[in-house]
Design a protein around this motif. Structure first.
Motif, PDB file in Angstrom:
ATOM      1  N   UNK A   1       0.876  -1.116  -0.002  1.00 50.37           N
ATOM      2  CA  UNK A   1      -0.138   0.031  -0.051  1.00 50.37           C
ATOM      3  C   UNK A   1       0.857   1.189  -0.025  1.00 50.37           C
ATOM      4  N   UNK A   2       1.763   1.376   0.853  1.00 47.90           N
ATOM      5  CA  UNK A   2       2.732   2.619   1.077  1.00 47.90           C
ATOM      6  C   UNK A   2       3.668   2.444   0.323  1.00 47.90           C
ATOM      7  N   UNK A   3       4.308   1.361  -0.246  1.00 47.85           N
ATOM      8  CA  UNK A   3       5.303   1.314  -1.350  1.00 47.85           C
ATOM      9  C   UNK A   3       6.927   1.415  -0.792  1.00 47.85           C
ATOM     10  N   UNK A   4       6.928   1.383   0.677  1.00 48.49           N
ATOM     11  CA  UNK A   4       8.051   1.252   1.269  1.00 48.49           C
ATOM     12  C   UNK A   4       8.391  -0.329   1.583  1.00 48.49           C
ATOM     13  N   UNK A   5       9.704  -0.749   1.339  1.00 49.17           N
ATOM     14  CA  UNK A   5      10.049  -2.205   1.774  1.00 49.17           C
ATOM     15  C   UNK A   5      10.312  -1.935   3.293  1.00 49.17           C
ATOM     16  N   UNK A   6      10.614  -3.222   3.943  1.00 46.74           N
ATOM     17  CA  UNK A   6      10.665  -3.371   5.469  1.00 46.74           C
ATOM     18  C   UNK A   6      12.335  -2.808   5.667  1.00 46.74           C
ATOM     19  N   UNK A   7      13.060  -2.968   4.905  1.00 50.55           N
ATOM     20  CA  UNK A   7      14.506  -2.530   5.219  1.00 50.55           C
ATOM     21  C   UNK A   7      14.589  -0.892   5.148  1.00 50.55           C
ATOM     22  N   UNK A   8      13.518  -0.213   4.275  1.00 52.93           N
ATOM     23  CA  UNK A   8      13.688   1.018   4.124  1.00 52.93           C
ATOM     24  C   UNK A   8      12.864   1.828   5.393  1.00 52.93           C
ATOM     25  N   UNK A   9      12.389   1.274   6.263  1.00 53.78           N
ATOM     26  CA  UNK A   9      11.444   1.756   7.382  1.00 53.78           C
ATOM     27  C   UNK A   9      11.690   1.581   8.868  1.00 53.78           C
ATOM     28  N   UNK A  10      11.935  -0.083   8.997  1.00 53.18           N
ATOM     29  CA  UNK A  10      12.499  -0.318  10.123  1.00 53.18           C
ATOM     30  C   UNK A  10      13.427   0.336  10.739  1.00 53.18           C
ATOM     31  N   UNK A  11      13.336   0.799  12.080  1.00 60.78           N
ATOM     32  CA  UNK A  11      14.168   1.725  12.697  1.00 60.78           C
ATOM     33  C   UNK A  11      14.375   3.366  12.454  1.00 60.78           C
TER      34      UNK A  11
END
Length: 832
Positions: free
Chosen positions: A284-294
């Protein structure tokens, strides 16, 4: 509360109770078995007694004693009586104490009887000892007492009065009594002691059996308890293993669901840092987990909602749960979407809140659909204008917010004048296109900000806020001027026009409902007057409480028989005799007296009561015609039917039943119908009139010449008579055109083979002129006004005299003469 007994005590009590129960069961079994044994023994002894009486007794008794042989026979049959009761009791009540005592007594008596029958040859002691021994089978020493008492009484009585029957001698020495008594006592003591010993042994055996049964029950209970404990332990272990497996499976399934869910599922700590991110969020939002976690959650917020991050975290720390919290999120490509979030606290193993989980879904399309539905709910789908719902909302807001203030306003209701004709002529698609063209015309004629709405069909409403009456009328004039210009639709030039009703705020109402109702009244008044626009005034509406009350009273008046018929005569111009009567309805109101039809006919047509009123008129007129013919008056009745009655498919059948009920001839009745009633649905009217004519009823066209299609249908309809309308007859002596029309109608009717009646004749000169032109009959005030039935009967009787009939066509009654009578209903069921 008493303390409970120790287990050992409870076990002893149970053993004693069970032993006692077993002892009773054993004794009862013994009693029943011995009962059957003694029943057989007594039966055998009785049969043996009969044999002894037949074979032994005659030889046993010698000399003088042989004379008692008949008594011996009687005693033999006495044995049957002795045996009957104990044998019956052993069958009906085996094991009972009373049965045992009866058996003991019977055994003693039966032994005595056998000794007597054998002449003392049976050894007495042996017999007694044998009987006592059998009784010992009962193991009940009380039975021995009963037996011994009966034996003692028997031996004492017979030993004194008949010693030979016991001892075999005629004289008994006292020592023989002592001998017998000693033996009996000795046997009793021995047997009673034996009985007591047997009872003790039986108690001991029962106690041992009870102990064994209690021990066995205890072992079984312990085995069951141990088995249940083992089963429970195994079940708990299995459940524990299953729960662990289920929890593991649930955790794996939940992880799979979270990861594969289409919804946005993320978590963050109390500082707002993202700690988990599922594939739904990535999609939905377009970000991968690596791009947002943290990273901080604020990266997903539009600039105007950054402050919401701290607000949501604070509420999470207060252990608040947010359901369906609607907000917005920014995607990786920069677009902003609407989302619905459910925010829940995350706890550690100690129950402390360490973060929050967000479960959300994209509701952007839903919000768009809701906005579209909201627009559709408040706007007209054809023209795009606001609809009645939105107009009422604005009107209610306007009146409620301005109540008590000096601000003024107006509500305009517009109805197109010729829209129905356009729809009927060109079709509904053509009409819909016309309505679409009106949108810019109406909006252009009002001020910017004024609300123009389509209410339905060809009705429109306009809300003018902050206008005085003069300005509202100016806007209404602009609208009328705009609509007066022809409109081109699909190459067709249309001239429509409109009628506008104006209601002013607060002069004509302080709420939405009042303004709508009064603007509607004014609009219908404008249509009736063809005035273009009309401002509401209180006198415009016919819907008053008094009128509504009159409707209810009229309905009750029909049901309660308050209607009356008056009759206006018709005269045959050729003979001067009665040509019939027309029945006219009146209402005998309980308070206002006799009311003319003008007071209630229109009301009856509008409320649908015209149909039951017309049926009542038919029935009353046919009944009156039957009464006149019964007394020799040849009076035909004319009844004028309304449009509702004429188009009633069941009219012919109803009329047939009325004629049969009153035993009236169809030819006595004339049905008058107006051109207007026939032309409303000509095919249906023709079908019903033909069925009435086939029934034998006469058909007359009333108010002839006032319609538009009479000549087109006159040759096709089964008509017997035409009535020249009063509007032509009234001025025919001074109006050459009117006279020409009357003569033309008379000639036309005669050429078609029809009778011609002129109505509304008010003077003798008109009547003479009509006679000269060949008119068949006349009706009007020159003859008589409508009159009740008794006066009409007198008038008809006068016209039946020979003198009246001989006067010829030049004889006409003066206005002072009593008129003749004919029953008829007007086009409004008797409205003249």
């Amino acid at each position: 509360m008493q303390p409970s007994a120790p287990p050992a005590t409870l076990g002893r009590e149970r053993i004693d109770q069970l032993a006692e129960s077993l002892f009773r069961e054993h004794r009862i079994a013994i009693f029943r078995e011995v009962d059957r044994l003694f029943a057989a023994l007594l039966t055998f002894q009785w049969l043996a007694g009969i044999v002894v009486a037949l074979l032994v007794s005659p030889r046993a008794w010698a000399g003088a004693e042989s004379q008692v042989h008949p008594h011996v026979w009687a005693s033999a049959f006495l044995g049957g009586a002795i045996v009957a009761m104990p044998v019956a009791l052993t069958r009906l009540r085996p094991g009972w104490a009373s049965t045992r005592h009866v058996v003991a007594a019977a055994q003693a008596l039966m032994g005595a009887l056998l000794i007597h029958l054998s002449g003392g040859r049976i050894e007495t002691h042996f017999h007694i000892f044998g009987s006592l021994a059998f009784l010992a089978f009962y193991r009940d020493w009380r039975v021995l007492l009963t037996f011994s008492v009966v034996v003692a009484l028997d031996h004492s009585f017979r030993g004194v009065f008949w010693p030979y029957s016991i001892y075999g001698v005629l004289t008994v020495q006292p020592w023989r009594w002592v001998e017998h008594t000693g033996w009996v006592v000795f046997e009793d003591v021995f047997l009673i002691r034996s009985c007591v010993q047997w009872v003790r042994e039986m108690h001991a055996v029962a106690e041992r059996e009870a102990e064994l049964e209690v021990t066995r029950d205890g072992i079984e209970v312990e085995v069951r308890e141990r088995t249940a404990e083992l089963q429970e332990a195994n079940r708990s272990l299995a459940e524990e293993n299953a729960e662990r497996a289920r929890v593991g499976a649930d955790l794996r399934r939940m992880a799979s669901i979270v990861e594969s869910s289409d919804e946005i599922i993320i978590s963050k700590d109390l500082d707002g840092l993202i700690t988990s991110w599922n594939r739904g969020a990535e999609r939905v939002l377009g970000y991968t987990a690596d791009e947002v976690i943290g990273r901080h959650i604020a990266m997903l917020m539009p600039p105007d909602l950054v402050d919401d991050v701290r607000t949501i975290l604070d509420r999470t720390c207060r252990d608040e749960h947010l359901d369906h919290y609607q907000t917005r999120r920014r995607c990786k490509d920069g677009t902003v979407i609407d989302v619905s979030l459910t925010v829940s606290p995350i706890r550690d193993v100690d129950g402390a809140i360490v973060g929050a989980s967000n479960v959300g879904r994209d509701i952007t399309e839903q919000k768009r659909a809701e906005a579209m539905l909201a627009h559709q709910a408040t706007h007209d789908g054809l023209t795009g204008l606001p609809n009645r719902t939105l107009l009422l909302q604005h009107l209610e807001r306007f009146t409620s917010s301005l109540w008590g203030q000096e601000t003024r306003g107006a509500l305009l209701l517009i109805d197109l004048d010729r829209f129905k004709q356009i729809n009927d002529t060109f079709g509904h698609d053509f009409g819909d296109e016309l309505l679409k063209r009106l949108n810019p015309i109406l909006v252009g004629a009002v001020r910017v900000g004024d609300l123009v709405a389509r209410l339905g069909g060809d009705e429109f409403g306009i809300l003018l806020e902050g206008v005085a009456a003069s300005e509202a009328l100016e806007i209404a004039d602009r609208i009328l001027a705009s609509l007066a210009t022809p409109i081109v639709v699909k190459g067709q030039l249309l001239d429509i026009g409109a009628s506008i009703g104006v209601a002013l705020y607060p002069d004509h109402g302080g709420d939405a409902a009042s303004l709508m109702q009064r603007a509607d009244v004014a609009m219908y008044a404008a249509k009736r007057r063809r005035a273009g626009k009309v401002v509401y005034t209180p006198g415009l509406s016919d819907c008053t409480p008094q009128r509504l009350g009159l409707v209810a009273e009229f309905r009750r008046g029909i049901e309660e028989g308050q209607l009356r018929l008056h009759y206006q005569p018709k005269v045959d111009l050729a003979t001067g005799g009665a040509a019939g009567v027309e029945a006219l309805v009146r209402w005998q109101h309980p308070r206002e007296g006799l009311m003319p039809p003008g007071r209630f006919i229109t009301m009856a047509e509008e409320t649908g009561l015209i149909r039951p009123m017309g049926l009542w008129t038919l029935e009353a007129a046919i009944r009156q015609s039957r009464a006149w013919h019964d007394v020799g008056l040849d009076a035909d009745v004319a009844v004028n039917l309304s449009v509702d009655n004429l188009h009633d498919e069941g009219l012919t059948e109803t009329l047939r039943k009325l004629l049969e009920t009153e035993q009236a001839q169809p030819g006595w009745l004339t049905i008058e119908v107006t051109e207007t009633a026939m032309m409303k649905h000509p095919k249906q009217a023709k079908r019903i009139l033909e069925s009435l004519h086939e029934l034998g009823v006469r058909i007359s066209i009333d108010d002839f010449g006032t319609g538009y299609s009479s000549l087109a249908y006159l040759k096709e309809l089964p008509v017997d008579e035409v009535k020249v309308d009063r509007s032509f007859v009234k001025d025919m002596l001074v109006d050459d055109r009117g006279a020409c029309i009357v003569r033309t109608v008379i000639d036309l009717g005669h050429n078609l083979g029809l009778k011609v009646v002129a109505e509304g004749v008010e003077d003798l000169a008109s009547a003479e002129r009509l006679a000269a032109w060949g008119c068949d009959s006349v009706q009007g005030f020159v003859l008589s006004r409508p009159m009740p039935s008794p006066e009409a009967t007198t008038w008809l009787a006068a016209r039946e005299t020979p003198a009246s009939a001989a006067c010829g066509r030049r004889h006409l009654p003066s206005r002072r003469e009593e008129p003749c009578v004919v029953a008829s209903g007007r086009r409004r069921a008797g409205s003249k």
